[in-house]
Each structure stands twice: as structure tokens, then as C-alpha cells.
Scaffold this motif. Structure first.
Motif, PDB file in Angstrom:
ATOM      1  N   GLY A 149     -53.496 -31.012  84.159  1.00  0.00           N
ATOM      2  CA  GLY A 149     -53.103 -30.907  85.439  1.00  0.00           C
ATOM      3  C   GLY A 149     -51.872 -30.301  85.775  1.00  0.00           C
ATOM      4  O   GLY A 149     -51.021 -30.395  86.714  1.00  0.00           O
ATOM      5  N   LYS A 150     -51.152 -29.356  84.947  1.00  0.00           N
ATOM      6  CA  LYS A 150     -49.886 -28.617  84.804  1.00  0.00           C
ATOM      7  C   LYS A 150     -50.207 -27.842  86.148  1.00  0.00           C
ATOM      8  O   LYS A 150     -48.830 -27.798  87.000  1.00  0.00           O
ATOM      9  N   SER A 151     -50.914 -27.042  86.276  1.00  0.00           N
ATOM     10  CA  SER A 151     -51.017 -26.081  87.510  1.00  0.00           C
ATOM     11  C   SER A 151     -50.946 -26.879  88.662  1.00  0.00           C
ATOM     12  O   SER A 151     -50.539 -26.421  89.627  1.00  0.00           O
ATOM     13  N   THR A 152     -51.815 -27.780  88.802  1.00  0.00           N
ATOM     14  CA  THR A 152     -51.788 -28.963  89.990  1.00  0.00           C
ATOM     15  C   THR A 152     -50.524 -29.328  90.282  1.00  0.00           C
ATOM     16  O   THR A 152     -50.108 -29.349  91.295  1.00  0.00           O
TER      17      THR A 152
ATOM     18  N   GLY B 135     -58.127 -24.368  79.790  1.00  0.00           N
ATOM     19  CA  GLY B 135     -57.933 -23.204  79.435  1.00  0.00           C
ATOM     20  C   GLY B 135     -57.814 -22.124  80.556  1.00  0.00           C
ATOM     21  O   GLY B 135     -58.257 -21.094  80.593  1.00  0.00           O
ATOM     22  N   THR B 136     -57.604 -22.750  81.676  1.00  0.00           N
ATOM     23  CA  THR B 136     -57.509 -22.024  82.998  1.00  0.00           C
ATOM     24  C   THR B 136     -56.417 -20.952  82.887  1.00  0.00           C
ATOM     25  O   THR B 136     -56.440 -19.895  83.087  1.00  0.00           O
ATOM     26  N   THR B 137     -55.288 -21.615  82.894  1.00  0.00           N
ATOM     27  CA  THR B 137     -53.934 -20.782  82.683  1.00  0.00           C
ATOM     28  C   THR B 137     -53.570 -20.164  81.533  1.00  0.00           C
ATOM     29  O   THR B 137     -53.793 -20.598  80.463  1.00  0.00           O
TER      30      THR B 137
ATOM     31  N   ASN C 248     -55.917 -28.692  80.793  1.00  0.00           N
ATOM     32  CA  ASN C 248     -56.673 -29.629  81.531  1.00  0.00           C
ATOM     33  C   ASN C 248     -55.780 -30.695  82.138  1.00  0.00           C
ATOM     34  O   ASN C 248     -56.261 -31.802  82.853  1.00  0.00           O
TER      35      ASN C 248
ATOM     36  N   ASP D 103     -54.137 -41.912  89.312  1.00  0.00           N
ATOM     37  CA  ASP D 103     -55.169 -42.261  90.169  1.00  0.00           C
ATOM     38  C   ASP D 103     -56.455 -42.472  89.682  1.00  0.00           C
ATOM     39  O   ASP D 103     -57.367 -43.256  90.008  1.00  0.00           O
TER      40      ASP D 103
ATOM     41  N   ALA E 199     -50.823 -35.995  90.349  1.00  0.00           N
ATOM     42  CA  ALA E 199     -50.412 -34.515  90.704  1.00  0.00           C
ATOM     43  C   ALA E 199     -51.466 -34.097  91.932  1.00  0.00           C
ATOM     44  O   ALA E 199     -51.245 -33.488  92.843  1.00  0.00           O
TER      45      ALA E 199
ATOM     46  N   ASN F  21     -50.227 -37.758  83.817  1.00  0.00           N
ATOM     47  CA  ASN F  21     -50.590 -37.561  84.911  1.00  0.00           C
ATOM     48  C   ASN F  21     -51.962 -38.323  85.073  1.00  0.00           C
ATOM     49  O   ASN F  21     -52.545 -38.898  84.246  1.00  0.00           O
ATOM     50  N   LYS F  22     -52.574 -38.189  86.358  1.00  0.00           N
ATOM     51  CA  LYS F  22     -53.751 -38.443  86.777  1.00  0.00           C
ATOM     52  C   LYS F  22     -53.895 -39.861  86.861  1.00  0.00           C
ATOM     53  O   LYS F  22     -54.813 -40.678  86.574  1.00  0.00           O
TER      54      LYS F  22
HETATM   55  N1  LIG Z   1     -57.878 -36.950  89.485  1.00  0.00           N
HETATM   56  C1  LIG Z   1     -56.999 -36.290  89.297  1.00  0.00           C
HETATM   57  N2  LIG Z   1     -57.302 -35.027  88.885  1.00  0.00           N
HETATM   58  C2  LIG Z   1     -56.309 -34.375  88.609  1.00  0.00           C
HETATM   59  C3  LIG Z   1     -54.847 -34.510  88.539  1.00  0.00           C
HETATM   60  N3  LIG Z   1     -54.143 -33.409  88.227  1.00  0.00           N
HETATM   61  C4  LIG Z   1     -54.966 -32.221  88.083  1.00  0.00           C
HETATM   62  N4  LIG Z   1     -56.356 -32.836  88.131  1.00  0.00           N
HETATM   63  C5  LIG Z   1     -57.560 -32.035  87.762  1.00  0.00           C
HETATM   64  O1  LIG Z   1     -57.645 -31.670  86.755  1.00  0.00           O
HETATM   65  C6  LIG Z   1     -58.100 -30.664  86.526  1.00  0.00           C
HETATM   66  C7  LIG Z   1     -57.308 -29.636  85.758  1.00  0.00           C
HETATM   67  O2  LIG Z   1     -56.199 -29.031  86.416  1.00  0.00           O
HETATM   68  P1  LIG Z   1     -55.157 -28.059  86.185  1.00  0.00           P
HETATM   69  O3  LIG Z   1     -54.167 -28.005  86.879  1.00  0.00           O
HETATM   70  O4  LIG Z   1     -55.985 -26.623  86.387  1.00  0.00           O
HETATM   71  O5  LIG Z   1     -54.633 -28.406  84.753  1.00  0.00           O
HETATM   72  P2  LIG Z   1     -54.074 -27.409  83.769  1.00  0.00           P
HETATM   73  O6  LIG Z   1     -53.133 -28.354  82.980  1.00  0.00           O
HETATM   74  O7  LIG Z   1     -53.215 -26.401  84.484  1.00  0.00           O
HETATM   75  O8  LIG Z   1     -54.903 -26.860  82.766  1.00  0.00           O
HETATM   76  P3  LIG Z   1     -54.963 -25.262  81.815  1.00  0.00           P
HETATM   77  O9  LIG Z   1     -54.422 -24.408  82.637  1.00  0.00           O
HETATM   78  O10 LIG Z   1     -56.326 -25.161  81.351  1.00  0.00           O
HETATM   79  O11 LIG Z   1     -53.959 -25.806  80.689  1.00  0.00           O
HETATM   80  C8  LIG Z   1     -58.503 -29.932  87.639  1.00  0.00           C
HETATM   81  O12 LIG Z   1     -59.895 -30.329  88.199  1.00  0.00           O
HETATM   82  C9  LIG Z   1     -57.633 -30.645  88.504  1.00  0.00           C
HETATM   83  O13 LIG Z   1     -58.081 -30.829  89.889  1.00  0.00           O
HETATM   84  C10 LIG Z   1     -54.626 -35.649  89.088  1.00  0.00           C
HETATM   85  O14 LIG Z   1     -53.540 -36.194  89.099  1.00  0.00           O
HETATM   86  N5  LIG Z   1     -55.793 -36.595  89.512  1.00  0.00           N
END
Ligand SMILES: Nc1nc2c(ncn2[C@@H]2O[C@H](COP(=O)(O)OP(=O)(O)OP(=O)(O)O)[C@@H](O)[C@H]2O)c(=O)[nH]1
Ligand SMILES: Nc1nc2c(c(=O)[nH]1)N(C=O)[C@@H](CNc1ccc(C(=O)N[C@@H](CCC(=O)O)C(=O)O)cc1)CN2
Ligand SMILES: [Mg+2]
Length: 442
Positions: free
Chosen positions: A230-233, A251-253, A228, A328, A348, A325-326
Motif C-alpha cells: 500500500g506504499k503508492s496508496t 510489483g505495480t510500481t 502490495n 481496516d 492508507a 498498513n491496512k
Molecule cells: N483495505 C485496504 N487496502 C489497501 C490499503 N492500502 C492499499 N490497499 C490496497 O492494496 C493494493 C496495493 O496497493 P498499492 O498502493 O499499489 O501497493 P504498493 O505497496 O504500492 O505495491 P507495489 O507498487 O506493487 O510495491 C491496492 O489494491 C490497494 O487498494 C489499506 O489501507 N486498506
């Protein structure tokens, strides 16, 4: 009558429908094919407007035809090219007409290039360069591939091979003419000196091989971190498309997701991985295992985390940049600023701070590749064979005291290894594997 090779044909241009399609034909029946379809032979090497017609079926298309008489063609055989309108039915009609001619068949992938190789138009390193050129995504990859196509490594290797053969000839001449079967030191000493300087030259070439192999394959940058984060973002933002699924669920990816980026001409493979945590779901566990493995094999890890954290990133020697990240959200939730300073702070989602991260990645790639312009050894195949060559030359030097026959034998091994690099010996086994990688029509 000697057996003629079949005349082959293929679409050489991209996927139809397209403005223009190029169909190439190569082989001894080309003049006959041209006369049959165009009604005459065009002037050699001159673009000629013709109405393609197949006996019994009427006109196929108004097209441009070219004839390259052997041996002055890309394959060294007679070659015809038809530049026609790139519609599917147009191409299909021409193929149907070609199919009807005895002795013609569709080309296998890489078969045109293979014929060019067999007719001495290209050595194997040049053929590999051609394949790399077609698959080059970035400008630096293109330049490296073009250097190979133009024989940068091939010509060098030819000269190495010639010099080792000369050194061996000196020694063998000595063996043949000496009474005791021992080469006089007057012959042996200069031969060994030449071997030593050649070995140094090949070793220097090999030293830059890691960079050029990476230039071919792309620098591997893995995004890792807790779920969570924001790696995929981030991956999607850098790729400018929705390559990976993003969701608020941790745990999405699970699978590894790769995108290819062109960072200022440097090829970078960006890898998104499963968030690292002690998962209970076996599918996620496998995702986490793969994520660790890929991050540990990468050239750089971007360790992405929300706010500051003391999560221990991966063990291992891979350089790792901490990216928070995040940002904002930081104001709203009043995230603490304690803990170890991340190198980068980004969002991201809004894109804040991402330009700085990209600039740093370009800097990393530029340091990694250095000037890179002179790198010759771009494939594991080159590296392995040149390493064998160096080892044999070294043994020849070390074993000089043990007899001239032994030295000559080691030099023979070295000549063989360089010969394989050029595709001069043992070719069948490697040819198939190399040319299979090519596109049809090449
Ligand atoms: N506000 C905000 N939300 C973010 C940011 N980056 C990602 N998110 C949110 O965080 C949540 C998880 O983002 P993902 O990109 O799926 O995170 P991940 O690290 O790939 O997660 P896994 O695949 O589960 O390991 C989503 O709801 C995104 O929209 C950011 O920079 N700011
Ligand atoms: N239309 C078309 N474009 C193409 C190709 C092709 O086959 N057809 N090529 C396909 O790869 C590349 C160009 N490569 C080529 C290589 C050699 C010869 C050739 O005719 N060689 C002769 C004559 C050389 C000369 O006049 O200087 C020779 O080598 O004897 C042609 C194209 C890229 N563009
Ligand atoms: Mg993800």
C-alpha cells in the motif's frame, strides 16, 4: 562609440492567459522604446496609463507603463515595464512591436538578474537567493531565500574577505619592509590571531550547512516495503492526488515517484519505490535496485507492511519507522498482533492513523531543521568554497613557522575562495551555470 549592450525584453509574469501580464525591457534603448510605443516618456517611477501603439500597426492595448531610469532600477540599466492585459494575442502583438526595433532581442533565462549582478545590484549569493525565492514552495524556504537575497551570507562573506585581506596586508607590509625578508612577530602574531578567530567563525557557519541545504532541497522521506503493502496508496493520500498508480497486483510500481509536500512549512520530498522482493522480471529487478538505493540515501524510511511481519527492512544507518498498513482489514481477517510492534498503524485507504503519522513527520522535520533561522550556507557551492577557505586559513596558521611568504600565499588562496563565493573572481565559469537555472524574465 562604445559598444552598447543589447536591450532585452521578456514576459516577466506567469503563463498566459492571465488577468495582467508584465513585460520587462532593460537596456540603453528603453527611452526610445517608450517614446515609440507610448508616444512619450512616462514620469520616472510613476505608473502611467498609455495606449500602446506600434507605428504602422495601430493600437496594441491600453496598458500601464513604467520607466525606471538607470541606474535606479532592478538591473541598474534603464528599465521599462508594460503591464498589459494578459491575453496571448496581446502579448504577441507587443512582442512583434518590440522585435521590429533594431538592437532589441528576447532575454535569455536569468539575463535580467545577470545584468543586476554585473551592475553591482546583487552579489552572487544574493542572486542565488533570488532564484531560491522564486522556487520556494514552503514558508521556511521562502524565509531562508529572502535572507540570502537580502545579503545575509553575502555581507558576512564580504566582511570575512575584508578581514583576510587586512591580515594579508599586515604580513605583506612586514615582508616588504623587513631587511631579512621576515616579518617581525609584532606583526605576525596579531595577524595569525585574527586568522584563527575568523576560521572558527566560518567553521561554525559551516556546521549548520546540512540543514540549510536540505531546507532548499527538501527532506527526503522514502516509503519502502514489500510489494502490495500500500506504499503508492499512502503516497497518493499524503500528496492528495493520484501521483502513483495503485493496483492489486504486486510489483505495480517500478520507477521512483516523488512528490513535494509542505509539512508545516518544512519541505519534504516523499518518495514511492518499487516493493522490495526477489523479482525475476528484469524491469522489476531494476526497480528494486533503485528502490534500495533511494531508501538508503533518504533521511527517513517509512517501512510499510501489512499486518505484522518480520521482513527484514533495509540495512544501513537511515532512521526507519515501521508502519503497519491496512488496519481496516485487521478485524475482518483477524490478523495476528504478534511480532515486533510497529510505531504506527494506519489505513492508507480510509485514512485512519494517517494524521498521527503526519504529526510525527512534522516533529521529525522540526527536530531535523532545529530553529534553522540563522543557517547561512544553503548550497553545496557555498559549502565547498567555505571549506576551501577554512582549509587555507588552517594551513596559514600551521605553516607560520615556515616563512611569511607561505602564510601570505595561503591567505591569498582563502581570499580567492571567498571572492568566488561572492562572484568577484573567476566568474564566467560559474555565472553561466547559475543564471541558466533562472526563469526567463528574471
Ligand atoms: N483495505 C485496504 N487496502 C489497501 C490499503 N492500502 C492499499 N490497499 C490496497 O492494496 C493494493 C496495493 O496497493 P498499492 O498502493 O499499489 O501497493 P504498493 O505497496 O504500492 O505495491 P507495489 O507498487 O506493487 O510495491 C491496492 O489494491 C490497494 O487498494 C489499506 O489501507 N486498506
Ligand atoms: N513590477 C515589478 N515588481 C517587482 C520587480 C520588478 O522588477 N518589477 N522585482 C524585480 O526583481 C522585485 C522588486 N525588486 C526591485 C529591486 C530594485 C528596484 C529598483 O528600482 N531599485 C532602484 C531604486 C531603489 C529605491 O528607490 O529604493 C535601485 O536599486 O537603485 C525595483 C524592484 C519584485 N517585484
Ligand atoms: Mg506501488
Amino acid at each position: 562609440m562604445p559598444l552598447q549592450p543589447p536591450t532585452i525584453y521578456a514576459l516577466a509574469s506567469g503563463r498566459p492567459p492571465a488577468a495582467i501580464a508584465i513585460v520587462r525591457v532593460s537596456g540603453p534603448q528603453v527611452p526610445q522604446v517608450l517614446e515609440r510605443l507610448c508616444g512619450r516618456l512616462p514620469q520616472p517611477r510613476t505608473a502611467t496609463l498609455v495606449t500602446l501603439t506600434s507605428p504602422g500597426t495601430g493600437p496594441i492595448d491600453q496598458a500601464v507603463a513604467l520607466w525606471f531610469p538607470a541606474p535606479h532600477s532592478a538591473t541598474g540599466e534603464d528599465v521599462a515595464e508594460f503591464q498589459l492585459h494578459g491575453g496571448r494575442a496581446v502579448i504577441a502583438a507587443l512582442f512583434a512591436a518590440l522585435e521590429k526595433i533594431d538592437g532589441l532581442r528576447p532575454a535569455e533565462p536569468g539575463e535580467f538578474t545577470r545584468r543586476a549582478f554585473e551592475n553591482g545590484k546583487l552579489d552572487l549569493t544574493e542572486a542565488e537567493g533570488l532564484d531560491d525565492l522564486i522556487h520556494a514552495d514552503t514558508d521556511r524556504q521562502r524565509r531562508q531565500a529572502l535572507r540570502h537575497l537580502q545579503g545575509l551570507l553575502g555581507h558576512r562573506a564580504e566582511s570575512w574577505r575584508a578581514q583576510i585581506i587586512e591580515a594579508m596586508a599586515l604580513i605583506e607590509a612586514g615582508i616588504d619592509f623587513s631587511d631579512e625578508g621576515d616579518v617581525s612577530t609584532e606583526l605576525m602574531a596579531p595577524a595569525l590571531a585574527r586568522v584563527a578567530s575568523l576560521r572558527t567563525e566560518i567553521e561554525e557557519t559551516l556546521a549548520a550547512s546540512a540543514q540549510s541545504e536540505r531546507l532548499r532541497e527538501g527532506l527526503q522521506v522514502a516509503i519502502a516495503g514489500p510489494p502490495n503493502a500500500g506504499k503508492s496508496t499512502l503516497l497518493n493520500r499524503l500528496a492528495r492526488r493520484e501521483a502513483a498508480i495503485v493496483s492489486p497486483h504486486a510489483g505495480t510500481t517500478r520507477d521512483i515517484i516523488e512528490v513535494h509536500l509542505d509539512l508545516d512549512g518544512y519541505p519534504v520530498t516523499l518518495i514511492d519505490t518499487a516493493g522490495l522482493r526477489d523479482a525475476s522480471d528484469p524491469v522489476e529487478q531494476e526497480g528494486v535496485r533503485r528502490a534500495r538505493a533511494r531508501a538508503e540515501a533518504a533521511d527517513l524510511v517509512l517501512w510499510l507492511d501489512e499486518a505484522e511481519s518480520n521482513a527484514t527492512p533495509l540495512a544501513g544507518e537511515v532512521p526507519l519507522w515501521r508502519v503497519r498498513n491496512k488496519i481496516d482489514l485487521a478485524g475482518k481477517v483477524g490478523a495476528s498482533t504478534g511480532g515486533s510492534d510497529p510505531a504506527f498503524a494506519i489505513s492508507a485507504v480510509t485514512g485512519e492513523g494517517v494524521d498521527q503519522l503526519v504529526a510525527a513527520l512534522v516533529g521529525f522535520a522540526s527536530d531535523y531543521f532545529g530553529g534553522g533561522e540563522a543557517a547561512l550556507v544553503s548550497r553545496a557551492r557555498h559549502r565547498v568554497l567555505l571549506t576551501e577557505t577554512v582549509a587555507a586559513l588552517k594551513r596559514a596558521e600551521d605553516r607560520a613557522g615556515q616563512g611569511d611568504e607561505i602564510v601570505a600565499e595561503e591567505l591569498r588562496i582563502a581570499i580567492h575562495a571567498v571572492g568566488r563565493l561572492l562572484g568577484r573572481v573567476d566568474v564566467e565559469e560559474i555565472l553561466d551555470s547559475i543564471f541558466r537555472e533562472f526563469c526567463i524574465g528574471k
